[in-house]
Write a protein that holds these residues in place. Structure first.
Motif, PDB file in Angstrom:
ATOM      1  N   ARG A   1       0.560 -17.109 -34.500  1.00 41.66           N
ATOM      2  CA  ARG A   1       1.424 -16.274 -33.689  1.00 41.66           C
ATOM      3  C   ARG A   1       2.079 -15.155 -34.488  1.00 41.66           C
ATOM      4  NH1 ARG A   1       5.069 -19.933 -30.142  1.00 41.66           N
ATOM      5  NH2 ARG A   1       3.192 -20.726 -29.200  1.00 41.66           N
ATOM      6  N   GLY A   2       2.488 -15.445 -35.711  1.00 42.01           N
ATOM      7  CA  GLY A   2       3.179 -14.452 -36.505  1.00 42.01           C
ATOM      8  C   GLY A   2       2.268 -13.429 -37.150  1.00 42.01           C
ATOM      9  N   HIS A   3       0.973 -13.658 -37.135  1.00 42.57           N
ATOM     10  CA  HIS A   3       0.060 -12.793 -37.865  1.00 42.57           C
ATOM     11  C   HIS A   3      -0.814 -11.930 -36.968  1.00 42.57           C
ATOM     12  CE1 HIS A   3       1.195 -14.838 -41.530  1.00 42.57           C
ATOM     13  NE2 HIS A   3       1.014 -15.973 -40.913  1.00 42.57           N
ATOM     14  N   LEU A   4      -1.204 -12.443 -35.838  1.00 41.01           N
ATOM     15  CA  LEU A   4      -2.078 -11.682 -34.938  1.00 41.01           C
ATOM     16  C   LEU A   4      -1.251 -10.829 -33.985  1.00 41.01           C
ATOM     17  CD1 LEU A   4      -4.763 -14.291 -33.824  1.00 41.01           C
ATOM     18  CD2 LEU A   4      -5.099 -12.336 -35.318  1.00 41.01           C
ATOM     19  N   PRO A   5      -1.743  -9.616 -33.689  1.00 43.91           N
ATOM     20  CA  PRO A   5      -1.072  -8.809 -32.657  1.00 43.91           C
ATOM     21  C   PRO A   5      -1.095  -9.556 -31.319  1.00 43.91           C
ATOM     22  CG  PRO A   5      -2.711  -7.510 -33.849  1.00 43.91           C
ATOM     23  CD  PRO A   5      -2.880  -8.938 -34.278  1.00 43.91           C
ATOM     24  N   ILE A   6      -0.173  -9.219 -30.459  1.00 45.83           N
ATOM     25  CA  ILE A   6      -0.053  -9.887 -29.154  1.00 45.83           C
ATOM     26  C   ILE A   6      -1.381  -9.850 -28.399  1.00 45.83           C
ATOM     27  CG2 ILE A   6       1.094  -9.800 -26.900  1.00 45.83           C
ATOM     28  CD1 ILE A   6       2.889 -10.812 -29.131  1.00 45.83           C
ATOM     29  N   HIS A   7      -2.043  -8.699 -28.378  1.00 46.86           N
ATOM     30  CA  HIS A   7      -3.309  -8.589 -27.648  1.00 46.86           C
ATOM     31  C   HIS A   7      -4.368  -9.533 -28.225  1.00 46.86           C
ATOM     32  CE1 HIS A   7      -7.152  -6.436 -26.511  1.00 46.86           C
ATOM     33  NE2 HIS A   7      -6.627  -6.827 -25.363  1.00 46.86           N
ATOM     34  N   ALA A   8      -4.412  -9.652 -29.541  1.00 48.01           N
ATOM     35  CA  ALA A   8      -5.357 -10.564 -30.186  1.00 48.01           C
ATOM     36  C   ALA A   8      -5.031 -12.016 -29.825  1.00 48.01           C
ATOM     37  CB  ALA A   8      -5.344 -10.367 -31.693  1.00 48.01           C
ATOM     38  N   GLN A   9      -3.740 -12.335 -29.735  1.00 46.29           N
ATOM     39  CA  GLN A   9      -3.341 -13.682 -29.331  1.00 46.29           C
ATOM     40  C   GLN A   9      -3.801 -13.979 -27.904  1.00 46.29           C
ATOM     41  OE1 GLN A   9       0.824 -14.624 -30.058  1.00 46.29           O
ATOM     42  NE2 GLN A   9       0.822 -13.161 -31.751  1.00 46.29           N
TER      43      GLN A   9
ATOM     44  N   LYS B   1      -9.535  -7.769 -40.142  1.00 44.09           N
ATOM     45  CA  LYS B   1      -8.385  -7.956 -41.013  1.00 44.09           C
ATOM     46  C   LYS B   1      -8.496  -6.975 -42.182  1.00 44.09           C
ATOM     47  CE  LYS B   1      -5.479 -11.505 -42.863  1.00 44.09           C
ATOM     48  NZ  LYS B   1      -5.295 -12.920 -43.109  1.00 44.09           N
ATOM     49  N   ALA B   2      -7.464  -6.169 -42.357  1.00 45.04           N
ATOM     50  CA  ALA B   2      -7.387  -5.215 -43.460  1.00 45.04           C
ATOM     51  C   ALA B   2      -6.213  -5.646 -44.335  1.00 45.04           C
ATOM     52  CB  ALA B   2      -7.184  -3.804 -42.935  1.00 45.04           C
ATOM     53  N   GLY B   3      -6.522  -6.347 -45.403  1.00 45.48           N
ATOM     54  CA  GLY B   3      -5.467  -6.921 -46.241  1.00 45.48           C
ATOM     55  C   GLY B   3      -4.803  -8.047 -45.488  1.00 45.48           C
ATOM     56  N   ALA B   4      -3.519  -7.903 -45.224  1.00 40.91           N
ATOM     57  CA  ALA B   4      -2.782  -8.940 -44.502  1.00 40.91           C
ATOM     58  C   ALA B   4      -2.548  -8.569 -43.039  1.00 40.91           C
ATOM     59  CB  ALA B   4      -1.445  -9.180 -45.185  1.00 40.91           C
ATOM     60  N   VAL B   5      -3.123  -7.444 -42.605  1.00 38.20           N
ATOM     61  CA  VAL B   5      -2.869  -6.916 -41.260  1.00 38.20           C
ATOM     62  C   VAL B   5      -4.139  -6.937 -40.422  1.00 38.20           C
ATOM     63  CG1 VAL B   5      -2.086  -4.882 -39.981  1.00 38.20           C
ATOM     64  CG2 VAL B   5      -1.079  -5.401 -42.204  1.00 38.20           C
ATOM     65  N   TRP B   6      -4.012  -7.375 -39.167  1.00 34.55           N
ATOM     66  CA  TRP B   6      -5.132  -7.327 -38.237  1.00 34.55           C
ATOM     67  C   TRP B   6      -5.113  -5.984 -37.517  1.00 34.55           C
ATOM     68  CZ3 TRP B   6      -8.981 -10.831 -37.669  1.00 34.55           C
ATOM     69  CH2 TRP B   6      -8.820 -12.051 -38.307  1.00 34.55           C
ATOM     70  N   MET B   7      -6.250  -5.283 -37.554  1.00 34.97           N
ATOM     71  CA  MET B   7      -6.352  -3.955 -36.940  1.00 34.97           C
ATOM     72  C   MET B   7      -7.435  -3.969 -35.878  1.00 34.97           C
ATOM     73  SD  MET B   7      -6.002  -1.577 -40.287  1.00 34.97           S
ATOM     74  CE  MET B   7      -5.789  -0.132 -39.298  1.00 34.97           C
ATOM     75  N   GLU B   8      -7.180  -3.270 -34.786  1.00 37.35           N
ATOM     76  CA  GLU B   8      -8.166  -3.165 -33.713  1.00 37.35           C
ATOM     77  C   GLU B   8      -9.330  -2.313 -34.194  1.00 37.35           C
ATOM     78  OE1 GLU B   8      -8.192  -2.742 -28.898  1.00 37.35           O
ATOM     79  OE2 GLU B   8      -6.409  -2.139 -30.018  1.00 37.35           O
ATOM     80  N   ARG B   9     -10.523  -2.715 -33.837  1.00 32.67           N
ATOM     81  CA  ARG B   9     -11.737  -1.959 -34.230  1.00 32.67           C
ATOM     82  C   ARG B   9     -11.865  -0.703 -33.417  1.00 32.67           C
ATOM     83  NH1 ARG B   9     -15.472  -4.987 -37.295  1.00 32.67           N
ATOM     84  NH2 ARG B   9     -14.804  -7.133 -37.472  1.00 32.67           N
TER      85      ARG B   9
ATOM     86  N   TRP C   1     -11.917 -17.634 -32.214  1.00 28.40           N
ATOM     87  CA  TRP C   1     -11.854 -16.751 -33.379  1.00 28.40           C
ATOM     88  C   TRP C   1     -12.950 -15.700 -33.333  1.00 28.40           C
ATOM     89  CZ3 TRP C   1      -8.027 -15.352 -35.963  1.00 28.40           C
ATOM     90  CH2 TRP C   1      -7.012 -16.218 -36.301  1.00 28.40           C
ATOM     91  N   ALA C   2     -14.126 -16.077 -32.875  1.00 25.85           N
ATOM     92  CA  ALA C   2     -15.224 -15.105 -32.762  1.00 25.85           C
ATOM     93  C   ALA C   2     -14.844 -13.994 -31.785  1.00 25.85           C
ATOM     94  CB  ALA C   2     -16.500 -15.808 -32.318  1.00 25.85           C
ATOM     95  N   ALA C   3     -14.181 -14.347 -30.708  1.00 25.57           N
ATOM     96  CA  ALA C   3     -13.760 -13.347 -29.727  1.00 25.57           C
ATOM     97  C   ALA C   3     -12.741 -12.391 -30.338  1.00 25.57           C
ATOM     98  CB  ALA C   3     -13.166 -14.035 -28.495  1.00 25.57           C
ATOM     99  N   VAL C   4     -11.805 -12.919 -31.106  1.00 28.46           N
ATOM    100  CA  VAL C   4     -10.805 -12.066 -31.762  1.00 28.46           C
ATOM    101  C   VAL C   4     -11.488 -11.145 -32.763  1.00 28.46           C
ATOM    102  CG1 VAL C   4      -8.845 -12.064 -33.375  1.00 28.46           C
ATOM    103  CG2 VAL C   4      -8.870 -13.639 -31.437  1.00 28.46           C
ATOM    104  N   LYS C   5     -12.408 -11.688 -33.556  1.00 28.00           N
ATOM    105  CA  LYS C   5     -13.060 -10.904 -34.604  1.00 28.00           C
ATOM    106  C   LYS C   5     -13.997  -9.836 -34.051  1.00 28.00           C
ATOM    107  CE  LYS C   5     -12.533 -14.341 -38.190  1.00 28.00           C
ATOM    108  NZ  LYS C   5     -13.216 -15.286 -39.095  1.00 28.00           N
TER     109      LYS C   5
END
Length: 58
Positions: free
Chosen positions: A2-10, A50-58, A41-45
């Motif tokens: 919860r603390g690491h993924l953006p809301i949309h990814a969650q 993940k760019a370093g410690a941050v998840w970024m939308e493709r 996880w496959a759906a999120v990926k």
């Protein structure tokens, strides 16, 4: 998670997990949960990377 993924990814993770949980109900209990997590996880990926410690939308 919860603390690491953006809301949309969650939201993607949750929807994919719930769908896989229903779809793979015929698996054994251990496989059932593991499969649902892998699908989620496959759906999120597919949508995020993940760019370093941050998840970024493709």
């Amino acid at each position: 998670m919860r603390g690491h993924l953006p809301i949309h990814a969650q939201e993607i993770y949750l929807a994919a997990f719930n769908n896989a949980w229903t779809g793979y109900a015929y698996h054994s209990e251990a496989e059932h949960e593991e499969t649902a997590h892998r699908v989620a996880w496959a759906a999120v990926k597919r949508r995020y990377r993940k760019a370093g410690a941050v998840w970024m939308e493709r």
